[in-house]
Scaffold this active site. Structure first.
Site, short mmCIF file in Angstrom:
data_model
loop_
_atom_site.label_atom_id
_atom_site.label_comp_id
_atom_site.label_asym_id
_atom_site.label_seq_id
_atom_site.Cartn_x
_atom_site.Cartn_y
_atom_site.Cartn_z
N LYS A 88 0.84 -1.21 0.00
CA LYS A 88 0.00 0.00 0.00
C LYS A 88 0.87 1.25 0.00
O LYS A 88 1.87 1.32 0.73
CB LYS A 88 -0.92 -0.02 1.22
CG LYS A 88 -1.92 1.13 1.25
CD LYS A 88 -2.89 0.98 2.42
CE LYS A 88 -3.86 2.15 2.49
NZ LYS A 88 -4.82 2.02 3.61
N SER A 163 -9.13 3.26 2.43
CA SER A 163 -8.03 3.72 1.59
C SER A 163 -7.20 2.58 0.99
O SER A 163 -6.31 2.82 0.17
CB SER A 163 -7.10 4.63 2.41
OG SER A 163 -6.57 3.94 3.54
N SER A 187 -10.49 1.32 6.51
CA SER A 187 -9.73 1.18 5.27
C SER A 187 -9.32 -0.25 4.94
O SER A 187 -8.89 -0.51 3.82
CB SER A 187 -8.49 2.08 5.30
OG SER A 187 -8.86 3.43 5.32
#
Length: 489
Positions: A88, A163, A187
């Site tokens: 990520k 996210s 997220s």
């Protein structure tokens, strides 16, 4: 939507532990694995923009060849040996850009890995690039000014959530065998729900976050695993978790060496629904989540509707103070500089400016409310073993929409109010897993949160695994793009 993985390249069709076994049994070389994944990514990623900062193919194949040489010499680094992995884009990766989705950091190349990334590399993962994320992870919709938006795995014209949106989409489309993510406000849960995969937010402190400039106050966000099944998630969690002296509040607790198989007869589940109407829900979300409750009773669980004796509006007020305060602190240096401030998206400016208006007493009061919330949750666990709650309040929305302004006729007061359903477990530091619950009338995925007692991470994983055996949504319902890609080959 019902399709078989038999039409896919057999390497990318494997789940993470299956791939690990195939590599170690020498059924496939690490070079073959890397070639298969890079080819699959080249075919699908342009449709969804899930993976970014992809590294040069030649360099990745050299790393894979080195992994093969190590296996030939009888050496394995760990269960992820030779497995492609995209990190990520909020987590530092040595030698690979970590932009945080911000133009301010689009050329930032860290000199060292984060704690979690170092552990994954140590277990054998080959980092092929990054997974896309919103700017500084703010907002549960994955778009930014550096790389653009990430499309949903089941409909690229819809939001992937966030996210960890890039990670969830890459998982669903078999561009990664397993993925890492992080979670402050859902997220790891919302994008998993939006893309029909699993996302696990571990107990706070289980996975050390950092190294970070500030080490004692960041008590809302955590990193964790995402996968297409629970055994894969457990394997990655074991790699990620454990104390580190650079993260002074990280936990020394370990997962018990138990099987994921467990008898859930006489287990008590509390269904929170929409919190007695407090949380607005898009039509279909509640009924879809309720449609899988019989799957838990089939396991021997009792499921009953319940509510927590706590004012949810005060919890939201406490959340906003915590969020303003923490984001203002971490981004204030950028905000101070007018040339940098103008490159921050409006939602971040709102967070920072909200934080600048707070007093120390405001923060203390918010922490008192949070503490009262934790005690209220503990009282709930005197009567229930787990709590259940939808993972989102809306289905994946249009890609060009920054955030839902209305839900069921109610206006959203902020860019993240539409995700209020996820803040409870975050504020209590509880382990919580998104599990898929199928698809709505438009063919879009939804998910359910399984919330466990403090530090009951293994119990949450076991219940999620037992539930998954009932329907197996992930393996049965593949994204249409996968079938299209197979037809194109």
């Amino acid at each position: 939507m019902l399709a078989s993985t038999s039409s896919l390249n057999p390497i990318v069709a494997l789940d993470a532990l299956e791939l690990s076994d195939a590599i170690h049994q020498r059924h496939y070389s690490c070079v073959e694995v890397m070639q298969a994944y890079l080819s699959h990514i080249a075919l699908l990623n342009p449709r969804v923009n899930a993976l970014v900062s992809l590294q040069a193919e030649e360099a990745l194949l050299q790393q894979a060849a080195h992994c093969d040489a190590e296996l030939h010499a009888g050496k394995s680094r760990g269960w992820m040996h030779g497995m492609p992995q995209a990190i990520k884009d909020l987590s530092a990766t040595q030698g690979i850009p970590t932009t945080m989705g911000s133009r301010l950091y689009q050329n930032h190349v860290p000199a060292a890995d984060s704690i979690m990334v170092a552990r994954m590399r140590s277990a054998g993962a080959i980092v092929i690039g990054k997974s896309n994320t919103p700017e500084f992870g703010a907002g549960s919709h994955t778009y930014n000014a550096v790389f653009g938006a990430t499309g949903n795995a089941y409909d690229p014209g819809r939001s992937a959530g966030g996210s960890s949106g890039g990670a969830a989409v890459a998982l669903a489309l078999r561009m990664l065998p397993v993925a890492d993510g992080s979670d402050m406000m859902g997220s790891l849960r919302n994008p998993a729900a939006f893309n029909n995969v699993f996302g696990f937010r571990p107990s706070w402190g289980a996975v050390p976050l950092g190294p970070s400039p500030e080490s004692f106050l960041q008590q809302l966000a955590t990193e964790g695993p995402m996968g297409r099944n629970v055994p894969d998630i457990l394997a990655l969690l074991r790699t990620q978790m454990g104390p580190d002296p650079r993260a002074p509040l990280s936990s020394a607790r370990t997962l018990p060496e138990q099987s994921l198989e467990h008898d859930f007869r006489a287990c008590r589940l509390g269904w929170l629904g929409d919190w007695n109407g407090y949380l607005p829900m898009e039509q279909g979300v509640l009924s879809q989540c309720e449609s899988v409750l019989p799957d838990f009773t089939a396991l021997g669980c009792s499921v009953e509707a319940c509510t927590i004796d706590f004012d949810p509006s005060s919890l939201w007020e406490s959340w906003e103070v915590h969020r303003h305060w923490l984001m203002a602190g971490s981004l204030y240096a950028d905000y101070q500089d007018p040339a940098r401030r103008c490159q921050l998206k409006p939602e971040l400016l709102w967070e920072i400016e909200g934080g600048l208006q707070l007093t120390a007493l405001d923060v203390y009061r918010a922490s008192r409310i949070r503490s009262d919330w934790y005690r209220a949750v503990l009282r709930m666990f005197e009567n229930y073993d787990f709590l259940l709650l939808p993972s989102a309040q809306v289905y994946p929305f249009a890609l060009e929409q920054h955030w839902p302004r209305m839900i069921a006729g109610r206006a959203m007061s902020s860019y993240h109010r539409w995700m209020e359903v996820v803040i409870g477990p975050t504020m209590a530091g509880l382990p919580v897993m998104n599990v898929p619950v199928g698809f709505g009338s438009q063919g879009l995925p939804m998910g359910l949160q399984i919330i466990g007692r403090p530090h009951a991470d293994m119990a949450v994983l076991q219940l999620a695994h037992a539930y998954d055996q009932q329907r197996q949504w992930v393996s049965r319902c593949l994204p249409p793009l996968l079938q299209q890609s197979a037809d194109a080959v």
